[in-house]
Design a protein around this motif. Structure first.
Motif, PDB file in Angstrom:
ATOM      1  N   PRO A   1      25.334  13.967  74.967  1.00  0.00           N
ATOM      2  CA  PRO A   1      24.801  15.332  74.978  1.00  0.00           C
ATOM      3  C   PRO A   1      24.747  15.967  73.588  1.00  0.00           C
ATOM      4  CG  PRO A   1      26.413  15.052  76.724  1.00  0.00           C
ATOM      5  CD  PRO A   1      26.458  13.808  75.871  1.00  0.00           C
ATOM      6  N   GLY A   2      25.623  15.555  72.677  1.00  0.00           N
ATOM      7  CA  GLY A   2      25.627  16.095  71.324  1.00  0.00           C
ATOM      8  C   GLY A   2      24.392  15.712  70.525  1.00  0.00           C
ATOM      9  N   GLU A   3      23.719  14.643  70.933  1.00  0.00           N
ATOM     10  CA  GLU A   3      22.522  14.187  70.228  1.00  0.00           C
ATOM     11  C   GLU A   3      21.225  14.628  70.915  1.00  0.00           C
ATOM     12  OE1 GLU A   3      22.603  10.028  69.385  1.00  0.00           O
ATOM     13  OE2 GLU A   3      24.610  10.103  68.547  1.00  0.00           O
ATOM     14  N   MET A   4      21.343  15.410  71.974  1.00  0.00           N
ATOM     15  CA  MET A   4      20.159  15.847  72.715  1.00  0.00           C
ATOM     16  C   MET A   4      19.612  17.146  72.125  1.00  0.00           C
ATOM     17  SD  MET A   4      21.196  15.137  76.613  1.00  0.00           S
ATOM     18  CE  MET A   4      21.401  13.518  77.238  1.00  0.00           C
ATOM     19  N   LYS A   5      19.086  17.033  70.924  1.00  0.00           N
ATOM     20  CA  LYS A   5      18.505  18.195  70.268  1.00  0.00           C
ATOM     21  C   LYS A   5      17.481  17.711  69.249  1.00  0.00           C
ATOM     22  CE  LYS A   5      22.518  18.166  67.336  1.00  0.00           C
ATOM     23  NZ  LYS A   5      23.845  18.639  67.239  1.00  0.00           N
ATOM     24  N   GLY A   6      16.685  18.627  68.778  1.00  0.00           N
ATOM     25  CA  GLY A   6      15.702  18.283  67.760  1.00  0.00           C
ATOM     26  C   GLY A   6      14.462  17.633  68.343  1.00  0.00           C
ATOM     27  N   TRP A   7      13.531  17.324  67.456  1.00  0.00           N
ATOM     28  CA  TRP A   7      12.235  16.782  67.883  1.00  0.00           C
ATOM     29  C   TRP A   7      12.363  15.405  68.514  1.00  0.00           C
ATOM     30  CZ3 TRP A   7      10.072  12.290  66.252  1.00  0.00           C
ATOM     31  CH2 TRP A   7      10.609  11.705  65.113  1.00  0.00           C
ATOM     32  N   HIS A   8      13.335  14.603  68.047  1.00  0.00           N
ATOM     33  CA  HIS A   8      13.540  13.266  68.605  1.00  0.00           C
ATOM     34  C   HIS A   8      13.845  13.344  70.096  1.00  0.00           C
ATOM     35  CE1 HIS A   8      14.863   9.185  66.721  1.00  0.00           C
ATOM     36  NE2 HIS A   8      13.722   9.104  67.343  1.00  0.00           N
ATOM     37  N   HIS A   9      14.738  14.270  70.457  1.00  0.00           N
ATOM     38  CA  HIS A   9      15.102  14.452  71.860  1.00  0.00           C
ATOM     39  C   HIS A   9      13.873  14.843  72.679  1.00  0.00           C
ATOM     40  CE1 HIS A   9      17.007  15.853  75.506  1.00  0.00           C
ATOM     41  NE2 HIS A   9      16.506  17.055  75.311  1.00  0.00           N
ATOM     42  N   TRP A  10      13.081  15.789  72.166  1.00  0.00           N
ATOM     43  CA  TRP A  10      11.913  16.258  72.912  1.00  0.00           C
ATOM     44  C   TRP A  10      10.823  15.186  72.997  1.00  0.00           C
ATOM     45  CZ3 TRP A  10      12.866  19.772  76.152  1.00  0.00           C
ATOM     46  CH2 TRP A  10      13.853  20.704  75.888  1.00  0.00           C
ATOM     47  N   ALA A  11      10.700  14.353  71.986  1.00  0.00           N
ATOM     48  CA  ALA A  11       9.738  13.245  72.047  1.00  0.00           C
ATOM     49  C   ALA A  11      10.155  12.246  73.123  1.00  0.00           C
ATOM     50  CB  ALA A  11       9.637  12.556  70.689  1.00  0.00           C
ATOM     51  N   HIS A  12      11.459  11.951  73.198  1.00  0.00           N
ATOM     52  CA  HIS A  12      11.958  11.047  74.239  1.00  0.00           C
ATOM     53  C   HIS A  12      11.778  11.665  75.614  1.00  0.00           C
ATOM     54  CE1 HIS A  12      14.780   8.594  71.406  1.00  0.00           C
ATOM     55  NE2 HIS A  12      13.516   8.291  71.255  1.00  0.00           N
TER      56      HIS A  12
ATOM     57  N   ALA B   1       9.478  13.858  76.523  1.00  0.00           N
ATOM     58  CA  ALA B   1       8.049  13.871  76.855  1.00  0.00           C
ATOM     59  C   ALA B   1       7.549  12.495  77.291  1.00  0.00           C
ATOM     60  CB  ALA B   1       7.238  14.360  75.659  1.00  0.00           C
ATOM     61  N   THR B   2       8.132  11.435  76.716  1.00  0.00           N
ATOM     62  CA  THR B   2       7.710  10.077  77.077  1.00  0.00           C
ATOM     63  C   THR B   2       8.581   9.487  78.196  1.00  0.00           C
ATOM     64  OG1 THR B   2       9.081   9.138  75.327  1.00  0.00           O
ATOM     65  CG2 THR B   2       6.764   9.607  74.789  1.00  0.00           C
ATOM     66  N   MET B   3       9.499  10.306  78.717  1.00  0.00           N
ATOM     67  CA  MET B   3      10.413   9.922  79.817  1.00  0.00           C
ATOM     68  C   MET B   3      11.315   8.750  79.438  1.00  0.00           C
ATOM     69  SD  MET B   3       7.589  10.503  82.679  1.00  0.00           S
ATOM     70  CE  MET B   3       8.106  10.769  84.259  1.00  0.00           C
ATOM     71  N   ARG B   4      11.632   8.619  78.154  1.00  0.00           N
ATOM     72  CA  ARG B   4      12.520   7.542  77.697  1.00  0.00           C
ATOM     73  C   ARG B   4      13.973   7.955  77.736  1.00  0.00           C
ATOM     74  NH1 ARG B   4      10.521   5.784  72.068  1.00  0.00           N
ATOM     75  NH2 ARG B   4      12.754   5.621  71.903  1.00  0.00           N
ATOM     76  N   GLY B   5      14.242   9.239  77.582  1.00  0.00           N
ATOM     77  CA  GLY B   5      15.629   9.694  77.517  1.00  0.00           C
ATOM     78  C   GLY B   5      16.256   9.344  76.182  1.00  0.00           C
ATOM     79  N   ASP B   6      17.483   9.763  76.009  1.00  0.00           N
ATOM     80  CA  ASP B   6      18.219   9.512  74.770  1.00  0.00           C
ATOM     81  C   ASP B   6      19.298   8.450  74.986  1.00  0.00           C
ATOM     82  OD1 ASP B   6      16.922  11.409  73.073  1.00  0.00           O
ATOM     83  OD2 ASP B   6      17.920  12.989  74.180  1.00  0.00           O
TER      84      ASP B   6
END
Length: 86
Positions: free
Chosen positions: A63-74, A76-81
């Motif tokens: 959950p600590g890494e679920m931020k920023g554009w990388h998180h939103w790109a994942h 949007a593509t349904m890949r998750g983090d």
């Protein structure tokens, strides 16, 4: 180790006294119970079974890494983090 939705049972990991965990193939399992397993082999044969290995990898989200554009790109593509553990 099973795939119940496909009615597949490969075997069971058991704990043997003094020898640790061992993998019992489905052919050596007579029956499964809520609190135990009946085997078709004796204690000596169970202790000489191979140790379990080659399990599926474990993935988790931080959950600590679920931020920023990388998180939103994942997202949007349904890949998750997902990150592989171990």
């Amino acid at each position: 180790m099973a795939a119940p939705e496909q009615d597949i049972f490969h075997g069971r990991v058991i704990s043997t006294p003094g020898h640790g965990l061992r993998f019992v193939e489905a052919a050596d399992v007579a029956s499964l119970h809520e609190h135990g397993v009946d085997l078709r082999i004796d204690t000596a044969a169970a202790q000489s079974l191979p140790q379990p290995g080659g399990g599926a990898p474990v993935f988790d989200e931080d959950p600590g890494e679920m931020k920023g554009w990388h998180h939103w790109a994942h997202k949007a593509t349904m890949r998750g983090d997902w990150k592989r553990e171990g």
